[in-house]
Design an enzyme around this catalytic site. Structure first.
Site, PDB file in Angstrom:
ATOM      1  N   ASP A 187       8.364   9.350  -5.192  1.00 24.34           N
ATOM      2  CA  ASP A 187       9.472  10.209  -4.749  1.00 24.34           C
ATOM      3  C   ASP A 187       9.628  10.215  -3.234  1.00 24.34           C
ATOM      4  O   ASP A 187      10.304  11.090  -2.689  1.00 24.34           O
ATOM      5  CB  ASP A 187       9.247  11.653  -5.240  1.00 24.34           C
ATOM      6  N   ASN A 202      -4.111   8.766   4.320  1.00 26.04           N
ATOM      7  CA  ASN A 202      -2.811   8.242   4.743  1.00 26.04           C
ATOM      8  C   ASN A 202      -2.738   7.953   6.242  1.00 26.04           C
ATOM      9  O   ASN A 202      -1.748   7.396   6.715  1.00 26.04           O
ATOM     10  CB  ASN A 202      -1.691   9.217   4.359  1.00 26.04           C
ATOM     11  N   HIS A 255       0.403   4.585  -2.362  1.00 22.90           N
ATOM     12  CA  HIS A 255       0.126   5.934  -1.854  1.00 22.90           C
ATOM     13  C   HIS A 255       1.290   6.886  -2.105  1.00 22.90           C
ATOM     14  O   HIS A 255       1.089   8.092  -2.200  1.00 22.90           O
ATOM     15  CB  HIS A 255      -0.230   5.877  -0.364  1.00 22.90           C
ATOM     16  N   ASP A 256       2.514   6.368  -2.211  1.00 23.62           N
ATOM     17  CA  ASP A 256       3.620   7.261  -2.569  1.00 23.62           C
ATOM     18  C   ASP A 256       3.527   7.646  -4.042  1.00 23.62           C
ATOM     19  O   ASP A 256       3.551   8.825  -4.388  1.00 23.62           O
ATOM     20  CB  ASP A 256       4.978   6.597  -2.276  1.00 23.62           C
ATOM     21  N   PRO A 304      -7.364   8.116  -3.948  1.00 28.27           N
ATOM     22  CA  PRO A 304      -8.774   7.726  -3.997  1.00 28.27           C
ATOM     23  C   PRO A 304      -9.329   7.528  -2.583  1.00 28.27           C
ATOM     24  O   PRO A 304      -8.657   6.948  -1.732  1.00 28.27           O
ATOM     25  CB  PRO A 304      -8.748   6.397  -4.759  1.00 28.27           C
ATOM     26  N   ARG A 352       0.831  -1.216   0.000  1.00 28.74           N
ATOM     27  CA  ARG A 352       0.000   0.000   0.000  1.00 28.74           C
ATOM     28  C   ARG A 352       0.861   1.261   0.000  1.00 28.74           C
ATOM     29  O   ARG A 352       0.508   2.268  -0.622  1.00 28.74           O
ATOM     30  CB  ARG A 352      -0.918  -0.003   1.223  1.00 28.74           C
ATOM     31  N   HIS A 385      -5.560  -5.641  -2.739  1.00 31.47           N
ATOM     32  CA  HIS A 385      -6.472  -5.946  -1.627  1.00 31.47           C
ATOM     33  C   HIS A 385      -6.594  -7.451  -1.375  1.00 31.47           C
ATOM     34  O   HIS A 385      -7.451  -7.872  -0.616  1.00 31.47           O
ATOM     35  CB  HIS A 385      -7.847  -5.319  -1.899  1.00 31.47           C
ATOM     36  N   SER A 390      -6.320 -17.370   2.761  1.00 27.15           N
ATOM     37  CA  SER A 390      -5.262 -16.678   2.007  1.00 27.15           C
ATOM     38  C   SER A 390      -5.315 -15.170   2.198  1.00 27.15           C
ATOM     39  O   SER A 390      -4.921 -14.410   1.319  1.00 27.15           O
ATOM     40  CB  SER A 390      -5.342 -17.028   0.522  1.00 27.15           C
ATOM     41  N   ASP A 415      -2.380 -13.591  -3.904  1.00 25.60           N
ATOM     42  CA  ASP A 415      -2.911 -14.537  -4.887  1.00 25.60           C
ATOM     43  C   ASP A 415      -4.237 -14.013  -5.423  1.00 25.60           C
ATOM     44  O   ASP A 415      -4.684 -12.930  -5.044  1.00 25.60           O
ATOM     45  CB  ASP A 415      -3.066 -15.942  -4.280  1.00 25.60           C
TER      46      ASP A 415
END
Ligand code: HEM
Length: 315
Positions: A59, A76, A51-52, A144, A47, A174, A231, A236
């Site tokens: 960066d 965040n 988000h970066d 988002p 994640r 996810h 899982s 997967d």
């Protein structure tokens, strides 16, 4: 503007004081040992790359501490893994001081996370530089939110040069990690202000989730994003199999199976774990190329949490 990376595979070879130092191996070793202590670093690191890269490009702007930086933006506040990156940076600086960017560390660490989680290993390019700017307002505008619609999601990924199949594949991140009740509670009790549960969610799942997330409780419990308990911490394709039986947790999770633009990719990825793993690796690679800073832009931070050379105060 989408700037494709001009980075190279193996960029750091021969760049450390000891010519033989293998930066990627240092990152691998640090991630592997931290994974042994806490397997949930897998979703954290995957994640973190997303988000970066989505705000000012890949960066490391998400790592900067301070008032009103990206870290402080609502989407965040639930991002984890900053300490994991600190430990990797420490190990890298020990053997190769001042050479390796935090931006590259995020990308290398996410690659290790995908692999340790059971996904496919892939080459990463390196040579990214660290950004000097991190603004809460950027993160608020560009990440988002939990309730984003499918059309807004397609538009926001497209603006980073990521097409619909790659978007659907990346949301497959996810397949690991969790969401808090606050991120999907409206789907259980008041979907689209109807006072009802989202009709596209499996009714048994609604019942179970209502127990974990009582309507008037302030407790913000967590549930797995991949509802296949076997899982839930494995990279997967079971996430897609779950959403095909209406067991997606977030609105976007379910909508990618319902929209005609995204459902063919969901069907393909649900069908084949081999295809998912190959496509996920390729999509993470593409995500890692969004608006990369290369020399002479940016810098190599000494600490991932602060820039080396603050600009002079403006008058
Ligand atoms: C429209 C796109 C997306 C939306 C709206 C979205 C939203 C969210 C939300 C709301 C959470 C739960 C936060 C919480 O309640 O704690 C979450 C978790 C997560 N997301 Fe996404 N996400 C999107 C795309 C992605 C992509 C592209 C990736 C990776 C490539 C990703 C990886 C993850 C991971 C691994 C977690 C679990 C984090 C953890 O357990 O710490 N997401 N996402």
């Amino acid at each position: 503007m989408i700037m494709q990376s001009t980075c190279l595979v193996g960029y750091y070879k021969g760049k450390c004081p000891n010519n033989c130092t293998d930066v990627e191996a240092i990152v691998r070793s640090s991630v592997t040992s931290q994974f042994g202590l806490d397997p949930t670093i897998i979703p954290q690191l995957i994640r973190l790359q997303f988000h970066d890269c989505f705000v000012r490009g890949c960066d490391a702007s998400i790592l900067l501490d301070g008032n009103s930086t990206e870290k402080t933006a609502t989407p965040n506040l639930t991002v984890r893994g900053f300490n994991v990156i600190d430990r990797i940076k420490f190990a890298v600086e020990d053997q190769c001081p001042g050479v390796v960017s935090c931006a590259d560390i995020i990308i290398m660490a996410a690659r290790e996370a995908v692999f340790l989680g059971g996904g496919q290993f892939y080459n990463v390019t390196t040579g990214r530089r660290d950004g000097l700017i991190s603004l809460e307002s950027d993160a608020l505008a560009l990440l988002p939110h939990a309730n984003i619609s499918i059309s807004d999601s397609i538009a926001t990924f497209a603006s980073r040069g990521i097409d619909v199949p790659d978007m659907v594949t990346l949301i497959g991140g996810h397949t690991v990690g969790f969401a808090r009740c606050s991120s999907f509670k409206d789907r259980l009790y008041n979907f689209n202000n109807t006072g009802q549960a989202d009709p596209t969610m499996d009714t048994l799942l609604v019942t179970v989730l209502k127990q974990t997330c009582p309507q008037n409780s302030a407790t913000n419990n967590i549930v797995n994003l991949d509802q296949n308990t076997a899982s839930a911490n494995t990279v997967d394709n079971s996430y897609y199999q779950q959403i095909k039986i209406n067991r997606g947790i977030l609105r976007i999770d379910q909508e990618i199976d319902l929209d005609f633009q995204t459902s063919p990719t969901v069907r393909l990825l649900a069908y084949s774990n081999v295809i998912f793993n190959a496509q996920f690796a390729a999509a993470m690679f593409k995500l890692g190329a969004v608006n990369v800073l290369t020399e002479p832009l940016g810098e190599i931070r000494t600490s991932c949490r602060s820039i080396n050379h603050p600009p002079p105060p403006s008058r």
